[in-house]
Design a protein around this motif. Structure first.
Motif, PDB file in Angstrom:
ATOM      1  N   HIS A  61       0.840  -1.215   0.000  1.00 15.06           N
ATOM      2  CA  HIS A  61       0.000   0.000   0.000  1.00 15.06           C
ATOM      3  C   HIS A  61       0.870   1.258   0.000  1.00 15.06           C
ATOM      4  O   HIS A  61       0.668   2.172  -0.821  1.00 15.06           O
ATOM      5  CB  HIS A  61      -0.939  -0.030   1.212  1.00 15.06           C
ATOM      6  CG  HIS A  61      -1.508   1.292   1.612  1.00 15.06           C
ATOM      7  ND1 HIS A  61      -1.886   2.268   0.709  1.00 15.06           N
ATOM      8  CD2 HIS A  61      -1.758   1.818   2.844  1.00 15.06           C
ATOM      9  CE1 HIS A  61      -2.350   3.325   1.370  1.00 15.06           C
ATOM     10  NE2 HIS A  61      -2.263   3.084   2.657  1.00 15.06           N
ATOM     11  N   HIS A  79       1.977   7.301   7.674  1.00 18.24           N
ATOM     12  CA  HIS A  79       0.600   7.475   8.149  1.00 18.24           C
ATOM     13  C   HIS A  79      -0.053   6.206   8.705  1.00 18.24           C
ATOM     14  O   HIS A  79      -0.956   6.294   9.526  1.00 18.24           O
ATOM     15  CB  HIS A  79      -0.288   8.089   7.052  1.00 18.24           C
ATOM     16  CG  HIS A  79      -0.735   7.133   5.997  1.00 18.24           C
ATOM     17  ND1 HIS A  79       0.054   6.771   4.934  1.00 18.24           N
ATOM     18  CD2 HIS A  79      -1.897   6.455   5.837  1.00 18.24           C
ATOM     19  CE1 HIS A  79      -0.607   5.925   4.171  1.00 18.24           C
ATOM     20  NE2 HIS A  79      -1.794   5.712   4.693  1.00 18.24           N
ATOM     21  N   ASP A  80       0.362   5.037   8.240  1.00 22.06           N
ATOM     22  CA  ASP A  80      -0.346   3.820   8.665  1.00 22.06           C
ATOM     23  C   ASP A  80       0.442   2.951   9.644  1.00 22.06           C
ATOM     24  O   ASP A  80       0.059   1.800   9.890  1.00 22.06           O
ATOM     25  CB  ASP A  80      -0.744   2.973   7.438  1.00 22.06           C
ATOM     26  CG  ASP A  80      -2.136   3.339   6.915  1.00 22.06           C
ATOM     27  OD1 ASP A  80      -2.932   3.929   7.680  1.00 22.06           O
ATOM     28  OD2 ASP A  80      -2.417   3.033   5.741  1.00 22.06           O
ATOM     29  N   ASP A 114      -3.495   8.254  -0.613  1.00 21.15           N
ATOM     30  CA  ASP A 114      -3.810   7.129   0.283  1.00 21.15           C
ATOM     31  C   ASP A 114      -4.930   6.272  -0.309  1.00 21.15           C
ATOM     32  O   ASP A 114      -4.879   5.045  -0.302  1.00 21.15           O
ATOM     33  CB  ASP A 114      -4.216   7.709   1.650  1.00 21.15           C
ATOM     34  CG  ASP A 114      -4.421   6.644   2.713  1.00 21.15           C
ATOM     35  OD1 ASP A 114      -3.909   5.527   2.556  1.00 21.15           O
ATOM     36  OD2 ASP A 114      -5.096   6.959   3.719  1.00 21.15           O
TER      37      ASP A 114
HETATM   38 FE   FE2 Z   1      -3.310   4.233   4.214  1.00 24.23          FE
END
Ligand code: FE2
Ligand code: FE2
Length: 191
Positions: free
Chosen positions: A24, A54-55, A133
């Motif tokens: 991702h 961010h994740d 995203d």
């Molecule tokens: Fe994400």
């Protein structure tokens, strides 16, 4: 990737081996670069680190809880929120550890804290981050992963995805990319 971003990624990586986040982030990072080329007023020094970091909070959530924490069958939105708040905290620590610019670090942390649950974008930087995203979900890789993990048929998933383009995406460039990818996926299904 410049040296600083590589170092951020090196520090993020131990937290990305869950929920297909390695793939991702790799795909969404490219979309972030592509959108940055379309919107020169955005700050790469905010958008790209935000994308890399961010994740990372997902790593703190047990994998057997992921499918109730995001996606069409989400039942526990507090877990999705937790990956944002913890991810923001961890990102702040990583940015401080590499001596990243404090003003940009603060903006990156604010973007991460709300990247999924905040419907509005804080800035152009946030719009690009949110769009990049989401865009990976429209790639063949993202579609293949999502329809299987969400336990739905491919056609049903593509239809759900197509209905999300306007609501999810902020920038015209991202909407254009999503429509194109979505049309290509639908065309591939007809073969
Ligand atoms: Fe994400
Ligand atoms: Fe997220």
């Amino acid at each position: 990737m410049n040296h600083t971003y590589s170092e951020l990624y090196r520090r993020a990586r131990p937290y990305l081996d869950t929920r297909h986040n390695e793939v991702h982030i790799a795909i969404s990072y490219r979309f972030a670069q592509r959108l940055l080329a379309c919107y020169p007023d955005a700050d790469e020094g905010v958008v790209l680190p935000a994308m890399l970091l961010h994740d990372i909070g997902w790593k703190l959530i047990p994998e057997d809880q992921h499918l109730v924490a995001f996606g069409p069958k989400m039942q526990r939105p507090e877990l999705r929120r937790y990956h944002e708040t913890e991810g923001a905290r961890m990102a702040g620590e990583i940015l401080a550890a590499v001596g990243y610019d404090p003003a940009r670090s603060a903006e990156i942390v604010a973007i991460i804290d709300g990247h999924d649950t905040r419907d509005e974008a804080l800035s152009l930087n946030d719009r690009l981050m949110k769009d990049a995203d989401k865009l990976w979900r429209f790639t063949q890789t993202g579609i293949g992963i999502d329809y299987q993990r969400f336990g739905v048929g491919l056609r049903e998933h593509l239809s759900w995805l197509g209905q999300r383009i306007e609501g999810w995406l902020f920038t015209p460039a991202a909407k254009r990319i999503a429509r194109q990818l979505h049309a290509e996926a639908e065309a591939a299904l007809l073969l």
